[in-house]
Design a protein around this motif. Structure first.
Motif, short mmCIF file in Angstrom:
data_model
loop_
_atom_site.label_atom_id
_atom_site.label_comp_id
_atom_site.label_asym_id
_atom_site.label_seq_id
_atom_site.Cartn_x
_atom_site.Cartn_y
_atom_site.Cartn_z
N GLN A 158 12.06 41.41 -41.29
CA GLN A 158 12.58 40.25 -41.98
C GLN A 158 12.66 39.07 -41.03
OE1 GLN A 158 14.79 43.20 -41.95
NE2 GLN A 158 13.44 43.98 -43.55
N LEU A 159 12.30 37.92 -41.55
CA LEU A 159 12.43 36.66 -40.82
C LEU A 159 13.35 35.76 -41.63
CD1 LEU A 159 8.72 35.98 -39.78
CD2 LEU A 159 10.50 37.07 -38.44
N VAL A 160 14.36 35.22 -41.00
CA VAL A 160 15.32 34.38 -41.70
C VAL A 160 15.44 33.05 -40.97
CG1 VAL A 160 17.69 34.12 -42.50
CG2 VAL A 160 16.60 36.38 -42.53
N GLU A 161 15.10 31.97 -41.68
CA GLU A 161 15.19 30.63 -41.11
C GLU A 161 16.53 29.98 -41.47
OE1 GLU A 161 10.82 30.86 -42.80
OE2 GLU A 161 12.84 31.32 -43.51
N SER A 162 16.92 29.05 -40.65
CA SER A 162 18.10 28.24 -40.93
C SER A 162 17.96 26.90 -40.23
CB SER A 162 19.38 28.95 -40.47
OG SER A 162 19.34 29.17 -39.07
N GLY A 163 18.76 25.93 -40.67
CA GLY A 163 18.81 24.66 -39.97
C GLY A 163 18.17 23.49 -40.67
N GLY A 164 17.56 23.73 -41.82
CA GLY A 164 16.96 22.61 -42.53
C GLY A 164 18.01 21.70 -43.13
N LEU A 217 15.70 23.83 -36.13
CA LEU A 217 15.49 25.01 -36.96
C LEU A 217 15.59 26.27 -36.10
CD1 LEU A 217 12.41 23.92 -39.12
CD2 LEU A 217 14.85 23.45 -39.50
N SER A 218 16.11 27.32 -36.71
CA SER A 218 16.20 28.61 -36.05
C SER A 218 15.57 29.67 -36.94
CB SER A 218 17.65 28.99 -35.77
OG SER A 218 18.28 28.05 -34.93
N CYS A 219 15.03 30.69 -36.32
CA CYS A 219 14.46 31.81 -37.06
C CYS A 219 14.79 33.09 -36.32
CB CYS A 219 12.95 31.66 -37.21
SG CYS A 219 12.13 33.10 -37.94
N ALA A 220 15.34 34.05 -37.05
CA ALA A 220 15.68 35.34 -36.47
C ALA A 220 14.83 36.43 -37.10
CB ALA A 220 17.16 35.64 -36.69
N PHE A 268 8.31 17.31 -31.39
CA PHE A 268 8.87 18.62 -31.67
C PHE A 268 8.75 19.51 -30.44
CE2 PHE A 268 8.03 18.78 -36.58
CZ PHE A 268 8.68 17.56 -36.70
N THR A 269 9.71 20.40 -30.25
CA THR A 269 9.67 21.36 -29.16
C THR A 269 10.00 22.74 -29.69
OG1 THR A 269 10.37 19.68 -27.56
CG2 THR A 269 10.56 21.98 -26.90
N ILE A 270 9.10 23.69 -29.44
CA ILE A 270 9.34 25.07 -29.85
C ILE A 270 9.84 25.86 -28.64
CG2 ILE A 270 6.96 25.84 -29.41
CD1 ILE A 270 7.25 27.65 -31.92
N SER A 271 10.78 26.74 -28.89
CA SER A 271 11.28 27.60 -27.83
C SER A 271 11.62 28.96 -28.43
CB SER A 271 12.51 26.98 -27.15
OG SER A 271 13.55 26.79 -28.09
N GLY A 272 11.75 29.95 -27.56
CA GLY A 272 12.02 31.29 -28.06
C GLY A 272 12.96 32.06 -27.18
N ASP A 273 13.54 33.09 -27.75
CA ASP A 273 14.41 34.00 -27.01
C ASP A 273 13.89 35.41 -27.30
OD1 ASP A 273 16.42 35.73 -26.14
OD2 ASP A 273 17.99 34.26 -26.51
N ASN A 274 13.12 35.96 -26.37
CA ASN A 274 12.49 37.26 -26.61
C ASN A 274 13.53 38.36 -26.80
OD1 ASN A 274 9.95 36.10 -26.32
ND2 ASN A 274 9.79 36.62 -24.16
N MET A 322 14.16 35.59 -31.49
CA MET A 322 14.42 34.33 -32.18
C MET A 322 13.47 33.25 -31.69
SD MET A 322 18.49 34.05 -32.81
CE MET A 322 18.18 32.77 -34.04
N VAL A 323 13.22 32.31 -32.58
CA VAL A 323 12.42 31.14 -32.25
C VAL A 323 13.12 29.92 -32.81
CG1 VAL A 323 10.94 31.28 -34.31
CG2 VAL A 323 10.09 30.17 -32.23
N TYR A 324 12.99 28.81 -32.10
CA TYR A 324 13.65 27.57 -32.48
C TYR A 324 12.62 26.45 -32.54
CZ TYR A 324 17.43 30.46 -30.62
OH TYR A 324 18.28 31.50 -30.35
N LEU A 325 12.96 25.44 -33.34
CA LEU A 325 12.12 24.25 -33.39
C LEU A 325 13.03 23.04 -33.36
CD1 LEU A 325 9.15 23.27 -33.66
CD2 LEU A 325 9.60 22.99 -36.11
#
Length: 122
Positions: A3-9, A20-23, A67-73, A77-80
């Motif tokens: 499952q991928l769940v986005e938030s922050g819009g 934006l965040s995605c877990a 825009f800047t994308i980043s992640g936390d392995n 999680m991934v962020y925008l």
């Protein structure tokens, strides 16, 4: 299984910022890439940015420098970070991941979140 769940819009004025965040969760052995895509009304879904597990990034020309994308392995999680937003950035933003669910399984790239709406007012 995955499952991928986005938030922050949300709604923001031109020139504003959103994050934006995605877990990713579920049966995950490994993730090799995560990314953000967007789809505006009447248009095809398009790539916004991707980041590999090694930290390599790729951006659409239309968002470079804003825009800047980043992640936390460790957290899957991934962020925008979206700055200097424009009305043309208005779209539903989707998270995507390349996932291996077992050590010997193949990579699958068809995991998507439900999307989060970003609206930029002029």
């Amino acid at each position: 299984q995955v499952q991928l769940v986005e938030s922050g819009g949300g709604l923001v004025q031109t020139g504003g910022s959103l994050r934006l965040s995605c877990a990713a969760s579920g049966k995950i052995f490994s993730i090799n890439i995560m990314g953000w895509y967007r789809q505006a009304p009447g248009k095809q879904r398009e790539l916004v940015a991707t980041i590999t597990s090694g930290g390599s990034t790729n951006y659409a020309d239309s968002v470079k420098g804003r825009f800047t994308i980043s992640g936390d392995n460790a957290k899957n999680m991934v962020y925008l970070q979206m700055n200097s937003l424009k009305p043309e950035d208005t779209a539903v933003y989707y998270c995507n991941a390349g996932v291996k669910i077992m050590p010997l399984s193949s990579w699958k790239y068809d995991y998507w979140g439900q999307g989060t709406q970003v609206t930029v007012s002029s």
